[in-house]
Design a protein around this motif. Structure first.
Motif, mmCIF file in Angstrom:
data_model
loop_
_atom_site.group_PDB
_atom_site.id
_atom_site.type_symbol
_atom_site.label_atom_id
_atom_site.label_comp_id
_atom_site.label_asym_id
_atom_site.label_seq_id
_atom_site.Cartn_x
_atom_site.Cartn_y
_atom_site.Cartn_z
ATOM 1 N N PRO A 78 0.827 -1.223 0.000
ATOM 2 C CA PRO A 78 0.000 0.000 0.000
ATOM 3 C C PRO A 78 0.855 1.264 0.000
ATOM 4 O O PRO A 78 0.493 2.260 -0.633
ATOM 5 C CB PRO A 78 -0.807 -0.135 1.295
ATOM 6 N N GLY A 79 2.001 1.215 0.702
ATOM 7 C CA GLY A 79 2.873 2.382 0.711
ATOM 8 C C GLY A 79 3.410 2.712 -0.660
ATOM 9 O O GLY A 79 3.533 3.886 -1.034
ATOM 10 N N MET A 80 3.734 1.689 -1.448
ATOM 11 C CA MET A 80 4.215 1.916 -2.814
ATOM 12 C C MET A 80 3.128 2.527 -3.677
ATOM 13 O O MET A 80 3.377 3.441 -4.458
ATOM 14 C CB MET A 80 4.673 0.599 -3.435
ATOM 15 N N VAL A 81 1.912 1.984 -3.539
ATOM 16 C CA VAL A 81 0.798 2.526 -4.316
ATOM 17 C C VAL A 81 0.573 3.996 -3.953
ATOM 18 O O VAL A 81 0.370 4.851 -4.826
ATOM 19 C CB VAL A 81 -0.488 1.709 -4.076
ATOM 20 N N GLY A 82 0.636 4.304 -2.640
ATOM 21 C CA GLY A 82 0.468 5.689 -2.212
ATOM 22 C C GLY A 82 1.561 6.593 -2.747
ATOM 23 O O GLY A 82 1.301 7.718 -3.180
ATOM 24 N N ARG A 83 2.806 6.085 -2.764
ATOM 25 C CA ARG A 83 3.915 6.894 -3.276
ATOM 26 C C ARG A 83 3.763 7.142 -4.770
ATOM 27 O O ARG A 83 4.075 8.223 -5.270
ATOM 28 C CB ARG A 83 5.241 6.189 -2.990
ATOM 29 N N TYR A 84 3.269 6.132 -5.479
ATOM 30 C CA TYR A 84 3.034 6.295 -6.919
ATOM 31 C C TYR A 84 2.052 7.436 -7.180
ATOM 32 O O TYR A 84 2.287 8.284 -8.039
ATOM 33 C CB TYR A 84 2.501 4.991 -7.504
ATOM 34 N N PHE A 85 0.976 7.466 -6.395
ATOM 35 C CA PHE A 85 -0.019 8.519 -6.624
ATOM 36 C C PHE A 85 0.443 9.873 -6.084
ATOM 37 O O PHE A 85 -0.054 10.907 -6.520
ATOM 38 C CB PHE A 85 -1.369 8.100 -6.046
ATOM 39 N N ASP A 86 1.402 9.882 -5.153
ATOM 40 C CA ASP A 86 2.013 11.152 -4.758
ATOM 41 C C ASP A 86 2.800 11.746 -5.923
ATOM 42 O O ASP A 86 2.872 12.971 -6.084
ATOM 43 C CB ASP A 86 2.956 10.949 -3.569
ATOM 44 N N LEU A 87 3.390 10.880 -6.754
ATOM 45 C CA LEU A 87 4.170 11.324 -7.909
ATOM 46 C C LEU A 87 3.312 11.553 -9.148
ATOM 47 O O LEU A 87 3.771 12.171 -10.103
ATOM 48 C CB LEU A 87 5.250 10.280 -8.239
ATOM 49 N N HIS A 88 2.097 11.033 -9.121
ATOM 50 C CA HIS A 88 1.226 11.073 -10.299
ATOM 51 C C HIS A 88 0.934 12.528 -10.688
ATOM 52 O O HIS A 88 0.491 13.328 -9.865
ATOM 53 C CB HIS A 88 -0.083 10.344 -9.992
ATOM 54 N N PRO A 89 1.157 12.898 -11.970
ATOM 55 C CA PRO A 89 0.972 14.293 -12.385
ATOM 56 C C PRO A 89 -0.457 14.664 -12.734
ATOM 57 O O PRO A 89 -0.737 15.827 -13.025
ATOM 58 C CB PRO A 89 1.865 14.390 -13.631
ATOM 59 N N GLY A 90 -1.366 13.704 -12.708
ATOM 60 C CA GLY A 90 -2.732 13.972 -13.155
ATOM 61 C C GLY A 90 -3.564 14.730 -12.145
ATOM 62 O O GLY A 90 -3.185 14.927 -10.984
ATOM 63 N N SER A 91 -4.739 15.166 -12.594
ATOM 64 C CA SER A 91 -5.693 15.836 -11.715
ATOM 65 C C SER A 91 -6.312 14.828 -10.753
ATOM 66 O O SER A 91 -6.149 13.608 -10.919
ATOM 67 C CB SER A 91 -6.799 16.492 -12.546
ATOM 68 N N THR A 92 -7.045 15.332 -9.760
ATOM 69 C CA THR A 92 -7.686 14.426 -8.802
ATOM 70 C C THR A 92 -8.655 13.462 -9.480
ATOM 71 O O THR A 92 -8.631 12.252 -9.180
ATOM 72 C CB THR A 92 -8.402 15.233 -7.706
ATOM 73 N N VAL A 114 -3.327 -15.322 -7.318
ATOM 74 C CA VAL A 114 -1.994 -14.914 -7.745
ATOM 75 C C VAL A 114 -1.374 -14.037 -6.670
ATOM 76 O O VAL A 114 -0.159 -14.072 -6.448
ATOM 77 C CB VAL A 114 -2.052 -14.169 -9.095
ATOM 78 N N MET A 115 -2.201 -13.235 -5.980
ATOM 79 C CA MET A 115 -1.758 -12.399 -4.865
ATOM 80 C C MET A 115 -2.605 -12.715 -3.636
ATOM 81 O O MET A 115 -3.743 -13.180 -3.771
ATOM 82 C CB MET A 115 -1.876 -10.915 -5.226
ATOM 83 N N ILE A 116 -2.052 -12.436 -2.475
ATOM 84 C CA ILE A 116 -2.777 -12.706 -1.231
ATOM 85 C C ILE A 116 -3.719 -11.561 -0.892
ATOM 86 O O ILE A 116 -4.883 -11.783 -0.545
ATOM 87 C CB ILE A 116 -1.784 -12.945 -0.067
ATOM 88 N N LEU A 117 -3.233 -10.325 -0.996
ATOM 89 C CA LEU A 117 -4.025 -9.145 -0.648
ATOM 90 C C LEU A 117 -3.931 -8.109 -1.758
ATOM 91 O O LEU A 117 -2.966 -8.083 -2.529
ATOM 92 C CB LEU A 117 -3.531 -8.532 0.669
ATOM 93 N N ASN A 118 -4.943 -7.236 -1.816
ATOM 94 C CA ASN A 118 -4.968 -6.141 -2.775
ATOM 95 C C ASN A 118 -4.263 -4.937 -2.157
ATOM 96 O O ASN A 118 -4.808 -4.293 -1.260
ATOM 97 C CB ASN A 118 -6.419 -5.793 -3.132
ATOM 98 N N PRO A 119 -3.065 -4.565 -2.620
ATOM 99 C CA PRO A 119 -2.323 -3.469 -1.987
ATOM 100 C C PRO A 119 -2.927 -2.089 -2.236
ATOM 101 O O PRO A 119 -2.571 -1.128 -1.546
ATOM 102 C CB PRO A 119 -0.937 -3.571 -2.624
ATOM 103 N N ALA A 120 -3.833 -1.982 -3.206
ATOM 104 C CA ALA A 120 -4.437 -0.678 -3.504
ATOM 105 C C ALA A 120 -5.749 -0.463 -2.754
ATOM 106 O O ALA A 120 -6.301 0.635 -2.783
ATOM 107 C CB ALA A 120 -4.682 -0.535 -5.007
ATOM 108 N N LEU A 121 -6.228 -1.502 -2.072
ATOM 109 C CA LEU A 121 -7.558 -1.433 -1.472
ATOM 110 C C LEU A 121 -7.657 -0.372 -0.387
ATOM 111 O O LEU A 121 -8.676 0.325 -0.271
ATOM 112 C CB LEU A 121 -7.934 -2.803 -0.907
ATOM 113 N N SER A 122 -6.627 -0.215 0.411
ATOM 114 C CA SER A 122 -6.687 0.710 1.547
ATOM 115 C C SER A 122 -6.111 2.091 1.228
ATOM 116 O O SER A 122 -6.116 2.970 2.084
ATOM 117 C CB SER A 122 -5.930 0.121 2.742
ATOM 118 N N VAL A 123 -5.620 2.278 0.014
ATOM 119 C CA VAL A 123 -4.991 3.552 -0.350
ATOM 120 C C VAL A 123 -6.067 4.539 -0.779
ATOM 121 O O VAL A 123 -6.978 4.203 -1.548
ATOM 122 C CB VAL A 123 -3.964 3.362 -1.485
ATOM 123 N N ARG A 124 -5.975 5.756 -0.286
ATOM 124 C CA ARG A 124 -6.958 6.785 -0.605
ATOM 125 C C ARG A 124 -6.321 7.880 -1.458
ATOM 126 O O ARG A 124 -5.168 8.246 -1.262
ATOM 127 C CB ARG A 124 -7.511 7.412 0.680
#
Length: 327
Positions: A78-92, A114-124
């Motif tokens: 989830p931290g990686m997903v959050g960091r990706y969206f911190d860098l994301h240049p798009g609008s909200t 294929v995966m155990i948990l969804n890492p993007a599920l808890s990212v806002r």
């Protein structure tokens, strides 16, 4: 942006660096199970072509970023997903759309073990609230001016007038207008019904007002005789600058470009688009006292809150208020 390990691709670079059909290697590393999930998500679950294209770009961009970071699929957190969206240049709104695409793929990967948990599920992502739509405005007076500015000299002129009138008098989306076939124009004696295939698989029939029917009749007699079966397109592309029509349909992009040309020729703001006519029609009807529910039905919205986004009456009230400031 200079190249780096954490570079986020733009739509153009993503399209050139990542082919549409190839399974990303971070997914392909999981063998047939990974390929199955990829095909199930993009080939089976997402049926709308435009949504599929947008989601493909969003997911490929994210997976490419993870790959450049050297992180395998199972270690995405989830931290990686959050960091990706911190860098994301798009609008909200863009970020929310891309998040939905990424979550959806991870859901399939979890469901197929294929995966155990969804890492993007808890990212806002950031909160986003809309009280008025962003569609560029075109007024009733400007719409009238646009229609009057078309000099009827060729079949193209009659076609363009019929298209713009249809956008105004049916409030249909440009994609639905582009998809119209001759069989969708149903003569029921005292009136003409137009059957639209809207997004989301919705079929809607809207009666043509008398002026629109007359303009359609004047245009349709100019179609090629060998292109008159019920499956042939209503609105045809042109042969260069000859003013002649082909048997090929206009695309939604073709109609958008045509509207821009006509706006420019009429000396009207180029910010308007085919979608602007939906807002114009909705506001005009609401100003005349037509109920929100009736306007909602005309626009084909399942939620009245969406219809309110097309209502520009509040903007006019705001202008009146600021003009009265005494400073």
């Amino acid at each position: 942006m200079q190249k780096g390990r954490s570079e986020i691709l733009t739509p153009s670079t993503a399209g050139t660096k990542l082919t549409e059909h190839a399974v990303p290697k971070i997914i392909a590393a999981h063998g047939e199970a990974g390929r199955w999930c990829w095909e199930e998500y993009f080939g089976g679950r997402i049926r709308n072509a435009n949504t599929r294209k947008t989601y493909l770009h969003a997911v490929r961009n994210f997976l490419h970023w993870c790959d450049t970071e050297g992180v395998p699929l199972q270690e995405i957190s989830p931290g990686m997903v959050g960091r990706y969206f911190d860098l994301h240049p798009g609008s909200t709104p863009t970020k929310k759309l891309h998040m939905s695409a990424i979550r959806g793929l991870f859901d399939v990967l979890v469901q197929r073990h294929v995966m155990i948990l969804n890492p993007a599920l808890s990212v806002r992502t950031e909160r986003y609230s809309v009280t008025e739509g962003k569609t560029p405005e075109i007024t009733v007076e400007q719409s009238r001016q646009l229609l009057k500015s078309i000099e009827l000299q060729s079949a193209i002129d009659f076609r363009d007038r019929a298209i713009i009138s249809m956008l105004v008098y049916t409030a249909a989306r440009v994609g639905a207008v582009a998809k119209l076939r001759l069989g969708d124009l149903v003569d029921e004696g005292n009136h003409l019904m137009i059957k639209f295939r809207e997004k989301g698989g919705k079929d809607r029939s809207i009666p043509a007002r008398i002026s629109l029917r007359e303009e359609l009749d004047e245009y349709l007699v100019m179609l090629p005789i060998n292109g008159s079966s019920k499956d042939d397109p209503v609105f045809r592309s042109a042969v260069g600058r000859t003013g002649l029509l082909t048997e090929s349909p206009m695309s939604a992009i073709d109609i958008c470009r045509m509207v821009k040309r006509r706006l420019k020729a009429a000396g009207l703001p180029l910010s308007a688009s085919p979608h602007s006519f939906r807002s114009c029609t909705a506001t005009d009807l609401l100003e005349q006292g037509i109920s929100l529910e009736d306007v909602q039905y005309l626009l084909g919205h399942s939620d009245s809150r969406v219809t309110r986004l097309y209502d520009r009456r509040q903007r006019k009230i705001t202008r009146n208020i600021v003009e009265r400031i005494s400073v």
